[in-house]
Scaffold this motif. Structure first.
Motif, PDB file in Angstrom:
ATOM      1  N   GLY A  18      -8.932   6.705   9.678  1.00 22.54           N
ATOM      2  CA  GLY A  18      -8.680   5.753  10.768  1.00 22.54           C
ATOM      3  C   GLY A  18      -8.514   4.343  10.246  1.00 22.54           C
ATOM      4  N   GLY A  19      -7.591   4.171   9.306  1.00 23.65           N
ATOM      5  CA  GLY A  19      -7.358   2.845   8.733  1.00 23.65           C
ATOM      6  C   GLY A  19      -6.201   2.138   9.411  1.00 23.65           C
ATOM      7  N   THR A  20      -5.489   1.353   8.616  1.00 21.09           N
ATOM      8  CA  THR A  20      -4.373   0.546   9.100  1.00 21.09           C
ATOM      9  C   THR A  20      -3.311   1.442   9.749  1.00 21.09           C
ATOM     10  OG1 THR A  20      -4.818  -0.719   7.099  1.00 21.09           O
ATOM     11  CG2 THR A  20      -2.857  -1.314   8.329  1.00 21.09           C
ATOM     12  N   ALA A  21      -2.821   2.399   8.989  1.00 21.50           N
ATOM     13  CA  ALA A  21      -1.778   3.289   9.488  1.00 21.50           C
ATOM     14  C   ALA A  21      -2.337   4.244  10.542  1.00 21.50           C
ATOM     15  CB  ALA A  21      -1.178   4.091   8.332  1.00 21.50           C
ATOM     16  N   GLY A  22      -3.534   4.772  10.297  1.00 21.03           N
ATOM     17  CA  GLY A  22      -4.126   5.763  11.202  1.00 21.03           C
ATOM     18  C   GLY A  22      -4.350   5.208  12.606  1.00 21.03           C
ATOM     19  N   CYS A  23      -4.827   3.984  12.703  1.00 23.32           N
ATOM     20  CA  CYS A  23      -5.088   3.399  14.029  1.00 23.32           C
ATOM     21  C   CYS A  23      -3.795   3.231  14.818  1.00 23.32           C
ATOM     22  CB  CYS A  23      -5.775   2.037  13.890  1.00 23.32           C
ATOM     23  SG  CYS A  23      -7.510   2.178  13.445  1.00 23.32           S
ATOM     24  N   LEU A  41     -10.446  11.597  12.208  1.00 26.00           N
ATOM     25  CA  LEU A  41     -11.611  11.832  11.349  1.00 26.00           C
ATOM     26  C   LEU A  41     -11.666  10.709  10.322  1.00 26.00           C
ATOM     27  CD1 LEU A  41     -11.532  15.667  10.539  1.00 26.00           C
ATOM     28  CD2 LEU A  41     -12.818  14.507  12.327  1.00 26.00           C
ATOM     29  N   GLU A  42     -12.804  10.022  10.253  1.00 27.27           N
ATOM     30  CA  GLU A  42     -12.920   8.839   9.387  1.00 27.27           C
ATOM     31  C   GLU A  42     -14.185   8.957   8.548  1.00 27.27           C
ATOM     32  OE1 GLU A  42     -11.308   5.836   8.506  1.00 27.27           O
ATOM     33  OE2 GLU A  42     -13.158   5.711   7.334  1.00 27.27           O
ATOM     34  N   LYS A  43     -14.048   8.731   7.253  1.00 26.85           N
ATOM     35  CA  LYS A  43     -15.214   8.894   6.373  1.00 26.85           C
ATOM     36  C   LYS A  43     -16.224   7.763   6.541  1.00 26.85           C
ATOM     37  CE  LYS A  43     -14.856   7.780   1.775  1.00 26.85           C
ATOM     38  NZ  LYS A  43     -14.246   7.709   0.415  1.00 26.85           N
ATOM     39  N   GLY A  50     -11.821   1.025   5.177  1.00 30.03           N
ATOM     40  CA  GLY A  50     -10.585   0.921   4.407  1.00 30.03           C
ATOM     41  C   GLY A  50     -10.294  -0.479   3.885  1.00 30.03           C
ATOM     42  N   CYS A  51      -9.025  -0.705   3.574  1.00 34.53           N
ATOM     43  CA  CYS A  51      -8.598  -1.969   2.961  1.00 34.53           C
ATOM     44  C   CYS A  51      -8.906  -3.189   3.819  1.00 34.53           C
ATOM     45  CB  CYS A  51      -7.089  -1.945   2.729  1.00 34.53           C
ATOM     46  SG  CYS A  51      -6.586  -0.822   1.441  1.00 34.53           S
ATOM     47  N   LEU A  52      -8.902  -3.001   5.122  1.00 32.53           N
ATOM     48  CA  LEU A  52      -9.039  -4.165   6.001  1.00 32.53           C
ATOM     49  C   LEU A  52     -10.485  -4.574   6.260  1.00 32.53           C
ATOM     50  CD1 LEU A  52      -6.427  -3.334   8.823  1.00 32.53           C
ATOM     51  CD2 LEU A  52      -6.030  -4.407   6.632  1.00 32.53           C
ATOM     52  N   GLY A  55     -11.077  -8.250   6.049  1.00 36.67           N
ATOM     53  CA  GLY A  55     -10.105  -9.046   6.798  1.00 36.67           C
ATOM     54  C   GLY A  55      -8.843  -9.272   5.990  1.00 36.67           C
ATOM     55  N   MET A  56      -7.903 -10.005   6.575  1.00 39.15           N
ATOM     56  CA  MET A  56      -6.598 -10.275   5.953  1.00 39.15           C
ATOM     57  C   MET A  56      -6.208 -11.701   6.283  1.00 39.15           C
ATOM     58  SD  MET A  56      -5.030  -7.455   4.723  1.00 39.15           S
ATOM     59  CE  MET A  56      -6.353  -6.390   4.166  1.00 39.15           C
ATOM     60  N   ASN A  57      -5.397 -12.337   5.427  1.00 31.58           N
ATOM     61  CA  ASN A  57      -4.943 -13.686   5.765  1.00 31.58           C
ATOM     62  C   ASN A  57      -3.434 -13.804   5.943  1.00 31.58           C
ATOM     63  OD1 ASN A  57      -3.906 -13.790   3.197  1.00 31.58           O
ATOM     64  ND2 ASN A  57      -5.439 -15.212   2.407  1.00 31.58           N
ATOM     65  N   ALA A 188      -3.548   9.708   6.486  1.00 31.75           N
ATOM     66  CA  ALA A 188      -3.459   8.243   6.361  1.00 31.75           C
ATOM     67  C   ALA A 188      -4.720   7.723   5.678  1.00 31.75           C
ATOM     68  CB  ALA A 188      -3.289   7.612   7.746  1.00 31.75           C
ATOM     69  N   THR A 189      -5.000   8.308   4.521  1.00 26.99           N
ATOM     70  CA  THR A 189      -6.266   8.012   3.835  1.00 26.99           C
ATOM     71  C   THR A 189      -6.162   6.877   2.822  1.00 26.99           C
ATOM     72  OG1 THR A 189      -5.629   9.772   2.350  1.00 26.99           O
ATOM     73  CG2 THR A 189      -7.251  10.326   4.014  1.00 26.99           C
ATOM     74  N   GLY A 190      -5.013   6.189   2.766  1.00 26.58           N
ATOM     75  CA  GLY A 190      -4.873   5.082   1.819  1.00 26.58           C
ATOM     76  C   GLY A 190      -4.622   5.579   0.401  1.00 26.58           C
ATOM     77  N   TYR A 210      -8.664  -3.216  -4.865  1.00 22.63           N
ATOM     78  CA  TYR A 210      -8.434  -2.167  -3.867  1.00 22.63           C
ATOM     79  C   TYR A 210      -9.779  -1.601  -3.416  1.00 22.63           C
ATOM     80  CZ  TYR A 210      -5.624   1.180  -1.337  1.00 22.63           C
ATOM     81  OH  TYR A 210      -5.019   1.884  -0.321  1.00 22.63           O
ATOM     82  N   SER A 211      -9.828  -1.074  -2.213  1.00 25.10           N
ATOM     83  CA  SER A 211     -11.111  -0.572  -1.726  1.00 25.10           C
ATOM     84  C   SER A 211     -11.642   0.544  -2.636  1.00 25.10           C
ATOM     85  CB  SER A 211     -10.972  -0.026  -0.307  1.00 25.10           C
ATOM     86  OG  SER A 211     -12.147   0.696   0.011  1.00 25.10           O
ATOM     87  N   PRO A 212     -12.844   0.362  -3.188  1.00 20.56           N
ATOM     88  CA  PRO A 212     -13.394   1.415  -4.050  1.00 20.56           C
ATOM     89  C   PRO A 212     -13.735   2.672  -3.258  1.00 20.56           C
ATOM     90  CG  PRO A 212     -15.023  -0.322  -3.686  1.00 20.56           C
ATOM     91  CD  PRO A 212     -13.731  -0.794  -3.060  1.00 20.56           C
ATOM     92  N   PHE A 387       2.475  -2.960   2.641  1.00 22.97           N
ATOM     93  CA  PHE A 387       1.370  -3.827   3.063  1.00 22.97           C
ATOM     94  C   PHE A 387       0.878  -3.415   4.462  1.00 22.97           C
ATOM     95  CE2 PHE A 387       4.246  -6.237   0.274  1.00 22.97           C
ATOM     96  CZ  PHE A 387       3.424  -6.328  -0.823  1.00 22.97           C
ATOM     97  N   VAL A 388       0.227  -4.378   5.146  1.00 23.14           N
ATOM     98  CA  VAL A 388      -0.364  -4.040   6.440  1.00 23.14           C
ATOM     99  C   VAL A 388       0.696  -3.614   7.464  1.00 23.14           C
ATOM    100  CG1 VAL A 388      -1.443  -5.104   8.448  1.00 23.14           C
ATOM    101  CG2 VAL A 388      -2.445  -5.430   6.218  1.00 23.14           C
ATOM    102  N   SER A 389       1.713  -4.443   7.609  1.00 14.75           N
ATOM    103  CA  SER A 389       2.692  -4.200   8.676  1.00 14.75           C
ATOM    104  C   SER A 389       3.524  -2.946   8.414  1.00 14.75           C
ATOM    105  CB  SER A 389       3.589  -5.423   8.832  1.00 14.75           C
ATOM    106  OG  SER A 389       3.903  -5.942   7.549  1.00 14.75           O
ATOM    107  N   GLY A 390       3.817  -2.674   7.144  1.00 15.93           N
ATOM    108  CA  GLY A 390       4.577  -1.471   6.830  1.00 15.93           C
ATOM    109  C   GLY A 390       3.748  -0.217   7.080  1.00 15.93           C
ATOM    110  N   ALA A 391       2.440  -0.309   6.810  1.00 18.70           N
ATOM    111  CA  ALA A 391       1.552   0.825   7.103  1.00 18.70           C
ATOM    112  C   ALA A 391       1.529   1.071   8.617  1.00 18.70           C
ATOM    113  CB  ALA A 391       0.146   0.551   6.566  1.00 18.70           C
ATOM    114  N   TRP A 392       1.515  -0.016   9.374  1.00 21.36           N
ATOM    115  CA  TRP A 392       1.573   0.136  10.843  1.00 21.36           C
ATOM    116  C   TRP A 392       2.867   0.825  11.261  1.00 21.36           C
ATOM    117  CZ3 TRP A 392       0.134  -5.667  12.029  1.00 21.36           C
ATOM    118  CH2 TRP A 392      -1.254  -5.828  11.913  1.00 21.36           C
TER     119      TRP A 392
END
Ligand SMILES: Cc1cc2nc3c(=O)[nH]c(=O)nc-3n(C[C@H](O)[C@H](O)[C@H](O)COP(=O)(O)OP(=O)(O)OC[C@H]3O[C@@H](n4cnc5c(N)ncnc54)[C@H](O)[C@@H]3O)c2cc1C
Ligand code: SF4
Ligand code: SF4
Lengths: 570, 106
Positions: A18-23, A41-43, A50-52, A55-57, A188-190, A210-212, A387-392
């Motif tokens: 349930g990350g950027t793309a999943g949401c 299903l989200e770990k 996830g990556c977000l 936050g993001m700028n 959509a697990t990144g 990157y998110s560990p 990036f964020v918008s492309g994942a969306w």
């Protein structure tokens, strides 16, 4: 193991991660077809996973006024050294602005000028106040009617007659084994961090960009299910601030900082001027400084000494929105970027489909080679500027097509098919029942050391040759035989065990890809010292792979030019 | 170091089904100590310093501490979360304080 509680769930559309793309996929599916059931299903917990998480700028892929999806494709093509899936980039680019505006309407603050236009930051970026970006999209997915199960680690797909019909995993809190039957699945697990030894070690080993916690599960379950993967050899190495590994795009695009070496020389202009200097393709912008260090002209910096006090305030605000610990790092080390330049370095290699192009081989509908399985975001291949918008955008496209696919199916049949999950239960839980063996952290260290030393890690300036790769493969294959000794004393450690198992599976495929491409297309990302040049005549094509009869088989796929123009001119 | 939990400020999130810091950590790194009812970090080295738990705690009981191999003692960065905005208080090692207020929309 007999005491493990099995929970069987049914849904129409299952979204793994349930990350950027999943949401965005969840929102799109529910808005398009309110009658279908959508389960995420989200770990971790969807509000901050996830990556977000921090936050993001900025939104790094946006078609600013004066640009078009085609001009975006030209830019990204040159940035990817002339090889990418233009059909995928184009279909994503066409959706970028629409998804950004959609998320803005849910409450994301986007910076605007006096006329109400977005504030560009470079050619394809806009500035946002994105500290709460993740809770904003997560809440919207729930409001749209998607169901969410947090803290469930998905471990494998369910396949039946070559089609994907759900997924399995375990509850990191409740320990239950989840079997989810679904008509269609979006993965959509990144991307994957933690395959290579990181820049920092010991107490700072997770001080990475990157998110560990994105450990490539989606790649690994796809590999195991026989899905075709592409371009793993295009690893992603980021140019980051030294030590805390914060993004440098903010410095370059937002604050006009240029790279300089220890002598104060603007080496990107002097050595790579013909390739675009500071505007050279992204791989070269990390290759350049790496060479400076290797050849004794380091340390290297981003020069921020032209900035005034008020700029530094803005700079700090920018990082607080995305990477607050950099601001703390400066305060702790009495560092002022207006007085001294900021030291930079390349990160360890990651696999990230949204920055480079490693991932599932997909169609423009974002369907993978396994019917019923769609992929979006960093786990999907072929598009190196998401990036964020492309994942969306990819989440939306995947959902749109998964919904159509679901409506074309005969539903009774799918939810009642016979399943045998005993093998997966055994595979998943065994580490909990072992008395002696290897801890996941130990195996992780071994994996990372091997990849670092023999498959072009940080300590090798990202370089590799065939002999090293062959040895790397042997060592990784051996390590694979050791995973049966993994040990876990609780569910958290059990999760860590599966994270390392997944990364070993990915590493093996990665080495096969690195071995196969006999040229250097993306310096640093893929530096073959035994084939140091780019070779369009033989290698303007995709290297793909899939697991068949327990062997990794390599397939070549042709490159198709859909947008006109010189492939090396942005 | 990663995060430091001030057990005097921490209430253990009594009454909540799951403590906020534990609920949101993206790495599942926080857990409850059954004896004290208060949280602890399972593995300091595994922390990403994402500050999710710091922002989630209603009592400001958690502070980010960067690993000493990278950053000196004792600077601090503390967020205060409000509806639609976040206020950051930064103290450098010389004790100088800076305040930043940012919109969040969340
Ligand atoms: C620190 C950082 C800063 C960035 N800054 C920017 C920026 O300012 N602008 C920009 O445009 N881009 C930025 N990016 C890039 C961007 O964030 C990513 O490309 C994008 O978020 C990827 O989206 P995704 O959906 O593929 O992955 P994610 O959003 O990471 O989602 C993956 C999800 O899958 C879950 N998951 C993983 N494995 C499993 C499993 N086995 N079972 C269940 N769930 C699982 C994860 O917990 C996570 O929720 C940044 C990235 C990072 C890391
Ligand atoms: S800072 Fe982030 S990773 Fe570290 S404990 Fe807190 S929530 Fe978890
Ligand atoms: S959120 Fe704060 S108060 Fe609640 S348990 Fe965590 S540290 Fe304690």
């Amino acid at each position: 193991m007999e005491n493990i509680v099995i929970k069987v769930l049914k849904t129409d559309l299952l979204i793994i991660g349930g990350g950027t793309a999943g949401c965005l996929a969840a929102v799109e599916a529910k808005e398009r077809a309110p009658e279908i059931d959508v389960l995420i299903l989200e770990k971790a917990h969807i509000e901050r996973s996830g990556c977000l998480a921090a936050g993001m700028n900025a939104i790094n892929a946006y078609i600013n006024p004066g640009e078009t999806p085609e001009s975006f494709v030209r830019y990204v093509r040159a940035d990817a050294m002339g090889l990418l899936r233009k059909d995928l980039v184009l279909t994503m680019a066409e959706r970028l602005n629409e998804v950004v505006q959609r998320v803005e309407s849910w409450g994301l603050p986007i910076e605007k000028d006096e006329k109400g236009n977005y504030v560009p930051r470079g050619r394809w970026n806009i500035k946002i106040n994105g500290e709460s970006l993740k809770p904003i999209i997560a809440k919207r997915a729930i409001k749209a009617g998607a169901r969410v199960l947090n803290r469930v680690l998905v471990t494998n797909l369910i396949t039946k007659d070559g089609k994907v019909r759900g997924a399995m995993g375990f509850g990191v809190r409740d320990g239950k084994f989840y079997v989810v039957r679904a008509k269609a699945v979006i993965v959509a697990t990144g991307g994957a961090a933690g395959i290579y030894k990181p820049n920092n070690d010991g107490s700072s080993h997770h001080k990475i960009w990157y998110s560990p916690f994105n450990t490539g599960a989606g790649y690994a379950m796809g590999i195991r299910a026989g899905a075709e993967m592409t371009s793993f050899e295009m690893r992603f190495i980021a140019l980051r601030t030294k030590d805390v590994i914060a993004p440098t795009g903010t410095l370059a695009l937002g604050f006009g900082a240029t790279q300089v070496n220890a002598r104060g020389e603007r080496f990107m202009a002097s050595r790579y001027g013909h390739l675009g200097a500071e505007g050279a393709p992204t791989p070269l912008r990390v290759y350049g400084p790496t060479q400076e260090i290797k050849e004794g002209r380091g340390p290297v910096f981003m020069d921020t000494t032209h900035l005034k006090e008020e700029d530094i305030v803005e700079l700090k605000k920018s990082y607080l929105n995305m990477y607050p610990e950099l601001v703390l790092f400066w305060a702790a080390n009495d560092f002022d970027p207006a007085k001294e330049p900021i030291e930079i370095q390349g990160t360890e290699p990651y696999l990230v489909g949204g920055h480079a192009q490693a991932g599932y081989w997909i169609t423009t509908k974002r369907e993978t080679t396994l019917p019923g399985l769609y992929a979006a975001g960093d786990v999907a291949g072929g598009v190196p500027y998401k990036f964020v918008s492309g994942a969306w955008a990819e989440g939306v496209i995947a959902a749109e097509n998964a919904v159509k696919y679901i409506s074309s199916l005969d539903n009774e049949h799918i939810h009642s098919m016979a399943l045998d999950v005993r093998g997966e239960i055994k595979r998943v839980y065994t580490p909990l029942f072992r008395e002696d063996g290897i801890r996941s952290a130990e195996m992780e260290e071994r994996l990372q050391k091997t990849m670092d030393e023999y498959a072009g890690g940080v300590s090798r300036y990202y370089e590799m040759n065939e002999n090293e790769l062959i040895l790397a493969l042997r060592k990784i294959k051996h390590l694979k035989t050791q995973t049966k000794y993994l040990l876990a004393s609780d569910l958290h450690e059990l999760m860590n065990c599966h994270e390392v198992i997944d990364r070993i599976d990915i590493a093996e495929v990665l080495i096969h890809h690195l071995l196969y491409r006999k040229e250097t297309r993306w310096p640093a990302y893929q530096s073959r010292v035994d084939y140091p040049n780019l070779n369009d005549r033989e290698w303007l094509k995709f290297v793909n792979s899939r697991l068949k009869d327990n062997r990794i088989e390599i397939l070549e796929r042709p490159y198709k030019q859909l947008v006109s123009g010189d492939r090396y001119i942005p | 170091m990663s995060v430091k939990i001030d057990l005097n400020l921490c209430t253990g999130c009594a009454g909540q089904e799951e403590a906020f810091c534990i609920k949101y950590c993206p790495g599942d790194l926080l857990a409850i100590d059954k004896e004290t009812g208060k949280p602890y970090i399972r593995s300091e080295r595994d922390c990403w310093d994402c500050m999710v738990c710091v922002k989630a705690c209603p009592f400001e009981a958690i502070e980010t501490r960067l690993p000493y191999q990278l950053a000196s003692y004792k600077a601090s960065l503390k967020p205060k979360v409000y509806k639609e905005k976040i206020v950051w208080k930064l103290n450098d090692i010389n004790g100088r304080e800076e305040i930043y207020e940012l919109q969040t929309g969340g």
